[in-house]
Design an enzyme around this catalytic site. Sequence first.
Site, short mmCIF file in Angstrom:
data_model
loop_
_atom_site.label_atom_id
_atom_site.label_comp_id
_atom_site.label_asym_id
_atom_site.label_seq_id
_atom_site.Cartn_x
_atom_site.Cartn_y
_atom_site.Cartn_z
CD GLU A 56 -7.04 2.57 1.39
OE1 GLU A 56 -6.73 3.83 1.80
OE2 GLU A 56 -7.60 2.47 0.40
CD GLU A 66 -6.69 9.25 9.89
OE1 GLU A 66 -6.10 8.09 10.01
OE2 GLU A 66 -6.75 9.78 8.43
CD GLU A 69 -10.08 8.04 -1.89
OE1 GLU A 69 -9.40 8.19 -0.95
OE2 GLU A 69 -10.36 7.06 -2.41
CE LYS A 99 -3.09 2.68 2.39
NZ LYS A 99 -3.89 3.07 3.90
#
Length: 366
Positions: free
Chosen positions: A213, A169, A351, A115
């Site tokens: 992910e 976050e 995105e 990733k």
Amino acid sequence: MSLPSRPLLFASGEDAYVADRVIRSWTTEDGADAAWASEVIAALPAGERAIGALSFAAGAPGILHQVVGSERPLVGPETTPRERKYEVYEFPTAEAYADMVRAVLDKIAAGVVRKVVIGRCLDVISDPPLEPAEIIDRLLETRPGRYVFSVPLTESLVDGPLLVGASPELLVSRHGDQIACTPLAGSVPRSADPDEDARRATALQASDKDLAEHAFVVDAIVHALKEVCVDVEPPTGPTMLATDTVWHLASPITARLEDPATGPSALHLAQMLHPTPAVGGVPAAAAAEAIADLEGDLRDYFAGCVGWVDGSGDGVFAITIRAAVIDGARMRLFAGAGIVAGSDPDSEVRETGAKLATMTKVAGLS
């Protein structure tokens, strides 16, 4: 109460902690330096805290401002938006960014990485220049992310680059012996049509690519917390977190320090955890090399962490996303997407565009 023209603040709830006075600014060439963090915390008496930010990359700068201030209720805008002319420059272009995603997919296919989070920027040049207090007022009103911040990136509080944003976050919080993290990974742009918006959220929850992910991030944080904490409790599966422009997969994780007096502070925990695979990748070293090769020096403080710590070690640090750096007439924005096997370059362009839209809206562009 109106904000100063260049506010220094951090909000993580219904109130914002706003600095009234800066005692000292602490800078370092290496934001991961634990000795620097210990020095800052040791200098904080009761009633004072340090608010600041750490860069994304290892060996890159960090800054903390030792302040006296207070928690204040969040209020609506007190600034009047001005008519402005804008020039917008994207780099890399959408086409070049899609090529960067393809380059990462080649590395994944070759087994080099599993990733990588890769990003792109927008520069917004405004005439007259944007007022930082105006941006913060809009963020406090619309609250696209829970963690609203405004932090000068130099020791000068009257000019120079200012980091502003509203991150959804939580990297880490510490309150006494209680530790919490809420990583986000796996996302999809929202839709103005309620039915389509619900369909996208449902599809995200069932997406094998996005769930994989997300698992990379949760596993890395749980592993790191178990080195210094007890009672580490990850959820059985992700929940959904909605911002104004994006649906995210989220996993609230809790843990406990056996002894807060000798355990790591919130700042030390942030240094230990950052960068998580939510903004870096897996394996960490190979992902960092891919990011440096493909992005160059785009990030700086973007995708780093921002927050506060006090003399007892308590504090809150959020990931520096949905953020901008305002420097004179220029406002620079950054957004990234996690690339794993099965990622689609065109989808990743959309995105990152949706994530950039959070800050272009508060700037008055849309």
